[in-house]
Design a protein around this motif. Structure first.
Motif, short mmCIF file in Angstrom:
data_model
loop_
_atom_site.label_atom_id
_atom_site.label_comp_id
_atom_site.label_asym_id
_atom_site.label_seq_id
_atom_site.Cartn_x
_atom_site.Cartn_y
_atom_site.Cartn_z
N SER A 78 0.97 8.74 -0.85
CA SER A 78 0.64 7.47 -0.21
C SER A 78 1.16 7.39 1.21
N ASP A 152 11.27 -3.89 -0.18
CA ASP A 152 10.55 -3.42 -1.37
C ASP A 152 9.07 -3.21 -1.09
N TYR A 153 8.64 -3.42 0.16
CA TYR A 153 7.24 -3.29 0.54
C TYR A 153 7.06 -2.22 1.61
N ARG A 154 5.87 -1.66 1.62
CA ARG A 154 5.48 -0.74 2.68
C ARG A 154 4.20 -1.26 3.33
N ASN A 156 0.63 -0.66 4.43
CA ASN A 156 -0.47 0.23 4.12
C ASN A 156 -1.56 0.03 5.17
N TRP A 165 6.33 -1.09 -3.26
CA TRP A 165 6.51 0.31 -3.65
C TRP A 165 6.36 0.49 -5.16
N ARG A 166 6.84 -0.46 -5.93
CA ARG A 166 6.96 -0.24 -7.37
C ARG A 166 5.78 -0.74 -8.19
N HIS A 171 3.45 4.73 -6.72
CA HIS A 171 4.85 5.15 -6.74
C HIS A 171 4.98 6.58 -7.26
N THR A 195 12.68 2.99 -5.98
CA THR A 195 12.01 2.44 -4.81
C THR A 195 12.69 2.93 -3.54
N VAL A 198 11.66 6.62 -2.61
CA VAL A 198 10.34 6.77 -2.00
C VAL A 198 10.36 6.24 -0.56
N ALA A 199 11.05 5.11 -0.35
CA ALA A 199 11.11 4.54 1.00
C ALA A 199 11.79 5.49 1.97
N SER A 202 9.57 8.51 2.77
CA SER A 202 8.49 8.18 3.70
C SER A 202 9.01 8.11 5.12
#
Length: 319
Positions: A78, A152-154, A156, A165-166, A171, A195, A198-199, A202
């Motif tokens: 992602s 907790d957000y990305r 997009n 993210w979750r 994920h 979470t 992954v953050a 990225s």
């Protein structure tokens, strides 16, 4: 891209009504830092993340909006964010893309060195700032989640929306991008999937794309080395050569410099590089253990500082 450049110039302003100085003022006065860092370093980090997000790329140019250089990585999860197909409202879309990407970078730069409670306060402050007349670009183009923690957000860029993210179903796919090519069941190689994991991966992708160095710090046993090794395993060996250099209190400059030169070969004159057209990516582990000399300096740290500043080092055989 003119709309993207003009929007970034406005967002990076340093006047009394600009978001950047307001954010710096908030974190310095209302947040608790977990390490000492200057404002200039925070702004440099912000610019480095934006550089890696490649906001100037256009969908019709074949480059990725969000992360370029896709061939550097084994799989595209992602984190390879393709931009939308611009129509007559291209300028509006570009500004929306740029403003929200800036907020994402702001969270993970200006708000990266503060503790958990401070992150909640900074997240709430950013959400409130996006509705204030003081920041017209944010009020018009930012479409932030109204509730929850922004960390907790990305962002997009594919659908111009913030995705948790979750909960977005990507994920697991995102983590698969960083699954080591060679299975290793040793405990020290395991990475807890979360979470935060992954953050951070990225962010490392963005910084690596723009060839900016990344420093991970935290308590012993927090998974810094495992995280960095996971990231190295995601790099395509056809386009990148990787190496892990472990340091300790007894490590000397000649030893570490010689280890760094192992994957390199003489190209011409005084130029050393990996074979072919590959790029070299190194993991320097436990650099904080470097010993001090009689003057209180850390020569090993100075070796890396010299390379990052000048892009080269001296030949220890001829100097």
């Amino acid at each position: 891209d003119r709309p993207s450049g003009d929007t970034l110039a406005a967002l990076l302003g340093y006047g009394d009504t600009d978001i950047l100085p307001a954010a710096l003022s908030f974190v310095s006065g209302d947040c608790r830092f977990v390490t000492t860092i200057g404002e200039q370093s925070l702004v440099e980090m912000l610019c480095s993340i934006l550089d890696g997000m490649d906001l100037a790329a256009r969908p019709d140019s074949g480059r990725a909006v969000g992360v370029g250089a896709g061939k550097m990585y084994r799989r595209q999860g992602s984190f390879k964010l393709k931009g939308p197909s611009f129509d007559t409202s291209e300028e509006e879309r570009v500004k929306k893309l740029t403003v929200n990407a800036f907020i994402y970078a702001l969270l993970w730069s200006i708000g990266s060195h503060i503790d958990r409670d401070s992150r909640l306060r900074f997240s709430s402050w950013v959400q409130q700032a996006s509705h204030q007349n003081q920041f017209p670009l944010l009020k018009r183009f930012a479409n932030l989640p109204t509730t929850g923690n922004m960390y907790d957000y990305r962002w997009n860029a594919q659908d111009l929306a913030w995705r948790p993210w979750r909960l977005d179903g990507e994920h697991e796919a995102a983590l698969q991008q960083f699954t080591p090519a060679v299975e290793d069941s040793s405990m020290e190689s395991l990475l807890v999937r979360s979470t935060e994991t992954v953050a951070l991966l990225s962010l490392m992708t963005y910084l690596h794309h723009a060839r900016h160095p990344t420093m991970l710090f935290g308590p012993s046993g927090g998974g810094k080395t495992a995280l960095a090794r996971y990231f190295l395993s995601s790099l395509d060996p056809e386009h990148s050569v990787t190496a892990v250099i472990s340091t300790n209190a007894r490590s000397t400059n000649p030893e570490i410099q010689s280890a760094l030169e192992v994957p390199l070969e003489l190209k011409s004159g005084r130029l050393y590089a990996p074979s072919g057209t590959r790029l070299a990516t190194f993991l320097i582990d436990d650099i904080h253990l470097a010993s001090e000399d009689s003057f209180g300096d850390q020569p090993l740290v100075e070796l890396f500082r010299h390379f990052l500043h000048y892009g080269s080092w001296f030949d220890i055989q001829t100097c």
